[in-house]
Every structure is written in C-alpha cells, then in structure tokens.
Scaffold this motif. Structure first.
Motif, PDB file in Angstrom:
ATOM      1  N   THR A   1      11.276 -34.513  31.809  1.00  0.00           N
ATOM      2  CA  THR A   1      11.224 -34.377  30.350  1.00  0.00           C
ATOM      3  C   THR A   1      11.008 -32.919  29.936  1.00  0.00           C
ATOM      4  OG1 THR A   1       8.880 -35.017  30.305  1.00  0.00           O
ATOM      5  CG2 THR A   1      10.512 -36.757  29.873  1.00  0.00           C
TER       6      THR A   1
ATOM      7  N   ILE B   1       1.823 -42.545  30.855  1.00  0.00           N
ATOM      8  CA  ILE B   1       2.278 -41.806  29.668  1.00  0.00           C
ATOM      9  C   ILE B   1       1.282 -41.971  28.517  1.00  0.00           C
ATOM     10  CG2 ILE B   1       4.012 -41.790  27.825  1.00  0.00           C
ATOM     11  CD1 ILE B   1       6.107 -42.438  30.023  1.00  0.00           C
ATOM     12  N   HIS B   2       0.819 -43.180  28.322  1.00  0.00           N
ATOM     13  CA  HIS B   2      -0.064 -43.476  27.190  1.00  0.00           C
ATOM     14  C   HIS B   2      -1.539 -43.281  27.504  1.00  0.00           C
ATOM     15  CE1 HIS B   2       3.353 -44.772  24.918  1.00  0.00           C
ATOM     16  NE2 HIS B   2       3.692 -45.616  25.859  1.00  0.00           N
TER      17      HIS B   2
ATOM     18  N   LEU C   1      11.436 -43.926  24.254  1.00  0.00           N
ATOM     19  CA  LEU C   1      10.288 -43.103  23.865  1.00  0.00           C
ATOM     20  C   LEU C   1      10.779 -41.838  23.192  1.00  0.00           C
ATOM     21  CD1 LEU C   1       8.359 -43.302  27.267  1.00  0.00           C
ATOM     22  CD2 LEU C   1       8.054 -44.775  25.278  1.00  0.00           C
TER      23      LEU C   1
ATOM     24  N   ILE D   1       9.376 -37.884  22.341  1.00  0.00           N
ATOM     25  CA  ILE D   1       8.329 -36.914  22.654  1.00  0.00           C
ATOM     26  C   ILE D   1       8.397 -35.805  21.616  1.00  0.00           C
ATOM     27  CG2 ILE D   1       7.419 -35.323  24.386  1.00  0.00           C
ATOM     28  CD1 ILE D   1       9.018 -36.988  26.481  1.00  0.00           C
TER      29      ILE D   1
ATOM     30  N   LYS E   1       3.214 -35.347  22.150  1.00  0.00           N
ATOM     31  CA  LYS E   1       2.807 -36.734  21.887  1.00  0.00           C
ATOM     32  C   LYS E   1       4.014 -37.646  22.056  1.00  0.00           C
ATOM     33  CE  LYS E   1       0.574 -39.654  18.447  1.00  0.00           C
ATOM     34  NZ  LYS E   1       1.468 -40.546  17.761  1.00  0.00           N
ATOM     35  N   THR E   2       3.773 -38.762  22.741  1.00  0.00           N
ATOM     36  CA  THR E   2       4.836 -39.731  22.995  1.00  0.00           C
ATOM     37  C   THR E   2       4.677 -40.938  22.090  1.00  0.00           C
ATOM     38  OG1 THR E   2       4.930 -39.028  25.300  1.00  0.00           O
ATOM     39  CG2 THR E   2       5.930 -41.141  24.778  1.00  0.00           C
TER      40      THR E   2
END
Length: 184
Positions: free
Chosen positions: A102, A126-127, A150, A152, A158-159
């Motif tokens: 990413t 991720i969270h 998702l 970003i 922040k996702t």
C-alpha cells in the motif's frame, strides 16, 4: 464473475497481487484477464501453513492429534500448528506485505487475492482489533470471492471499510441454497 464486477466499478485498478497457491492464483488470473492486469504471485499472501495438519479434515486432525484442535482454538494467539504457523505469524507476514504494497501503490486502487484465515488476520491487524476476540466473533470472515474494499487516507493513513465480504457479483452467493437445491 468477480473480475467482471470489478471491471464495472469506478476504480481504475493498477495492480493485482495474489497468493502463489493454486486456487487463489487461478482466481487472480481470471480477475486479471478481465482487468488487463498480470497477477503478481507472492508467498506473503498464502494461507496459514497447516504443517502436520495440512490436507487433513477437521475429523482427521482430531483423530490423529486428539485435543490439539481445541487447544489451537483456545490459544489462538499463541498456538503454533506442529510444523506450521500460528495465526500471529500469519498476521505478521501478511500485514508486513500489506503495509509495503500500500505504501508502494499510495493513491492507487490495487487488488489482493488471498485466503480466509490470512485475510481475517490481515483485517484484524489493519484495524488494530484484539485478535482472539475478533477471531471468535467471526467479524472478519469472508466467503469465497467475497470482496472487501478499504480506503486509506493519504495524509493520516487511516483505513476505512467501504464494503465487507460483498458477494454482489454472484448470482447466488456461496453457501446459499435455493428452493431448487433443497430436496423434498
């Protein structure tokens, strides 16, 4: 079906990465053909390595390794399958790849094709959710070809979840039966 559906979305996909295991790679190739992208296979997106349990049914694991499946479930955050991986090891592997890819594709729409346990572990990382609690709640589980998208934020990282486990692309989602499938 998922490739066709992704092609109809407003995003312009720039890359597709896949587990190098056959089933995921075949899915990625079908998607890639529709989107004119060549999947980039990687071991980082592989499913959990089942070690001595690899290829065995739940019943066979229980027969050959009595009580170990229950121990794995009870100690999900620390139990390592004999000769294989633990869920935290899978999570570390796939999350490291996710952060790298990413970063390399910042601002781009990319596709990752992987497997159930690996994708669940990734979403939890991720969270920043609790591994055991989230795993047991089954919140991050996905069906075959389920799509989770998702976003970003570029400035904060922040996702946000746009969609989770969507099977909109399927005429009849996996695991669902119609009246025609049910015997009288």
């Amino acid at each position: 079906a998922v490739g066709e559906w992704l092609a109809s979305q407003p995003a312009q996909f720039t890359a597709i990465y896949s587990s190098d295991l056959v089933r995921a790679l075949q899915t990625a190739q079908a998607i890639g053909e529709r989107l004119n992208l060549t999947p980039q296979p990687t071991a980082a997106l592989r499913e959990i390595h089942g070690g001595e349990w690899q290829g065995l049914s739940v019943e066979e694991v229980e027969m050959k390794y009595p009580g170990k499946l229950a121990e794995w479930r009870a100690k999900l955050d620390s139990y390592k399958i004999p000769g294989g991986e633990s869920i935290p090891e899978v999570q570390e592997r796939i999350f490291a790849f996710y952060k790298d890819v990413t970063h390399r594709h910042a601002g781009e729409a990319i596709i990752l094709v992987s497997h159930g346990a690996a994708l669940s572990a990734l979403q939890i990382a991720i969270h920043g959710w609790d591994l055991v609690e989230t795993w047991r709640s089954r919140t991050t589980r996905m069906g075959n070809t389920g799509v989770t998208a998702l976003a970003i934020e570029a400035d904060t990282g922040k996702t946000s979840v746009i969609m989770h486990n969507s099977t909109e692309h399927l005429l009849r989602p996996t695991g669902m039966t119609s009246l025609l499938d049910q015997s009288a």
